[in-house]
Design an enzyme around this catalytic site. Sequence first.
Site, mmCIF file in Angstrom:
data_model
loop_
_atom_site.group_PDB
_atom_site.id
_atom_site.type_symbol
_atom_site.label_atom_id
_atom_site.label_comp_id
_atom_site.label_asym_id
_atom_site.label_seq_id
_atom_site.Cartn_x
_atom_site.Cartn_y
_atom_site.Cartn_z
ATOM 1 N N MET A 182 0.841 -1.196 0.000
ATOM 2 C CA MET A 182 0.000 0.000 0.000
ATOM 3 C C MET A 182 0.882 1.255 0.000
ATOM 4 O O MET A 182 0.438 2.345 0.366
ATOM 5 C CB MET A 182 -0.943 -0.008 1.204
ATOM 6 C CG MET A 182 -1.908 -1.203 1.153
ATOM 7 S SD MET A 182 -3.435 -0.953 2.043
ATOM 8 C CE MET A 182 -2.843 -0.708 3.702
ATOM 9 N N GLY A 183 2.141 1.101 -0.389
ATOM 10 C CA GLY A 183 3.042 2.248 -0.463
ATOM 11 C C GLY A 183 3.583 2.643 0.897
ATOM 12 O O GLY A 183 3.579 1.845 1.833
ATOM 13 N N LEU A 227 6.706 3.052 1.524
ATOM 14 C CA LEU A 227 7.630 1.922 1.587
ATOM 15 C C LEU A 227 8.751 2.147 2.600
ATOM 16 O O LEU A 227 9.351 3.215 2.668
ATOM 17 C CB LEU A 227 8.240 1.675 0.200
ATOM 18 C CG LEU A 227 7.233 1.389 -0.924
ATOM 19 C CD1 LEU A 227 7.974 1.136 -2.239
ATOM 20 C CD2 LEU A 227 6.311 0.223 -0.584
ATOM 21 N N GLY A 244 11.120 -2.896 5.425
ATOM 22 C CA GLY A 244 10.378 -4.167 5.392
ATOM 23 C C GLY A 244 9.885 -4.464 3.983
ATOM 24 O O GLY A 244 10.073 -5.574 3.455
ATOM 25 N N HIS A 245 9.279 -3.460 3.339
ATOM 26 C CA HIS A 245 8.822 -3.656 1.958
ATOM 27 C C HIS A 245 10.015 -3.952 1.039
ATOM 28 O O HIS A 245 9.933 -4.803 0.154
ATOM 29 C CB HIS A 245 8.138 -2.391 1.427
ATOM 30 C CG HIS A 245 6.884 -2.011 2.148
ATOM 31 N ND1 HIS A 245 6.779 -0.888 2.923
ATOM 32 C CD2 HIS A 245 5.669 -2.615 2.197
ATOM 33 C CE1 HIS A 245 5.561 -0.799 3.418
ATOM 34 N NE2 HIS A 245 4.864 -1.824 3.005
ATOM 35 N N GLY A 271 5.081 -9.936 3.909
ATOM 36 C CA GLY A 271 5.856 -9.884 5.143
ATOM 37 C C GLY A 271 5.222 -10.735 6.240
ATOM 38 O O GLY A 271 4.004 -10.766 6.383
ATOM 39 N N ASP A 297 2.682 -9.189 9.006
ATOM 40 C CA ASP A 297 1.221 -9.380 8.924
ATOM 41 C C ASP A 297 0.963 -10.881 8.817
ATOM 42 O O ASP A 297 0.578 -11.386 7.759
ATOM 43 C CB ASP A 297 0.669 -8.629 7.713
ATOM 44 C CG ASP A 297 0.886 -7.134 7.838
ATOM 45 O OD1 ASP A 297 0.202 -6.496 8.641
ATOM 46 O OD2 ASP A 297 1.787 -6.615 7.156
ATOM 47 N N MET A 355 9.048 -2.848 11.713
ATOM 48 C CA MET A 355 8.827 -1.717 10.789
ATOM 49 C C MET A 355 7.414 -1.778 10.239
ATOM 50 O O MET A 355 6.906 -2.843 9.895
ATOM 51 C CB MET A 355 9.832 -1.764 9.656
ATOM 52 C CG MET A 355 11.201 -1.387 10.142
ATOM 53 S SD MET A 355 12.270 -0.893 8.806
ATOM 54 C CE MET A 355 13.802 -0.705 9.720
ATOM 55 N N SER A 356 6.771 -0.604 10.199
ATOM 56 C CA SER A 356 5.393 -0.512 9.722
ATOM 57 C C SER A 356 5.158 0.915 9.248
ATOM 58 O O SER A 356 5.674 1.866 9.859
ATOM 59 C CB SER A 356 4.433 -0.830 10.874
ATOM 60 O OG SER A 356 3.126 -0.374 10.563
HETATM 61 O O1 PAF Z 1 -0.132 -5.725 3.592
HETATM 62 C C1 PAF Z 1 -0.562 -4.827 2.834
HETATM 63 O O2 PAF Z 1 0.092 -3.820 2.575
HETATM 64 C C2 PAF Z 1 -1.952 -4.986 2.222
HETATM 65 O O3 PAF Z 1 -2.842 -5.597 3.096
HETATM 66 C C3 PAF Z 1 -1.932 -5.707 0.851
HETATM 67 C C4 PAF Z 1 -1.428 -7.138 0.973
HETATM 68 C C5 PAF Z 1 -1.044 -4.939 -0.115
HETATM 69 C C6 PAF Z 1 -3.341 -5.758 0.275
HETATM 70 O O4 PAF Z 1 -3.875 -4.496 0.106
#
Ligand code: PAF
Length: 307
Positions: free
Chosen positions: A55-56, A58, A61-62, A172, A175, A209-210
Amino acid sequence: MGAKTRTDTIAAPSTGDAKTAKSNKITVVRDVESLRVHTRAWRKNGETIGLIPTMGALHEGHLSLVQAALRDCDRAIATIFVNPAQFAPTEDFEAYPRDEADDIAKLDRMKTDLLFAPDVAEMYADGFSTSVTVSGITAGLCGASRPHFFGGVATVVNKLFMQSLPDRAYFGEKDYQQLQVIRRMVRDLDIPVQVVGVPTVREKDGLAMSSRNWYLTPEERATAPLLHQTLQETAAAVAAGEACADAIARGRATLDKAGFARIDYLAICDAETLAPLDIVDRPARALVAAVLGSTRLIDNIPVPPRP
Ligand code: PAF
């Protein structure tokens, strides 16, 4: 390419030996038709595709998901879509941090092949009326306090899979329930994608990280690592044979005392089904969700094997 396609940074789709034919700049596409021009060309060329749904906003972690995709696959597609279907009207959809230019710069530096960043109209056409429900595993933990959440996630992730047809998709472990829900959906619906879970990336003091850490005040930020410490203590206690209920009660008291406004759950669960455990007699996970100020934080760790 039809008139409807919108592509910000692109010439023709690059194919050939992926190691040598990658273009210098990341390609940004905003519609499914343009996305498929690229994925079709890559597949025709025998190249594998890794998908990183985000969801951007970033963070490291991303970027660890992107790194894993680039390691395993010939092509890496990141997606950025703040999905309204997974937010309740009372939640932070509007406030959710967004900085697309910064995200693109980060993805570009990592040599991500393509960013798919659709708008809401591209993802949810007028009259959109289909949803994917994964039951059972979504009932507890985050599903109990956010009942709309996993339906929204399963539906959008399913769409992203159908749109890009990746070989692998990266999520990740931070979640963890989401990861298990997606694994279950992929298994149940025979979706031909390998789901790869990537370990949580932490700050030096242990805080996972979040993107939502951005909301924390300096005082809250100083308290937040207690979440990880409490998980570690709780997991160590149950691994040593303590009854889960006792260890959880102590952990909850610690978080209460530290000023967490609400504890949605602190739980010890079967690592795959997420069923709550009384004692740890199989691979297990310690999971927590708690509100600090107005920010809901989640974290989880594996319960170590019995010493
Ligand atoms: O973990 C996230 O950022 C969101 O839940 C995902 C997997 C991109 C779905 O919108």
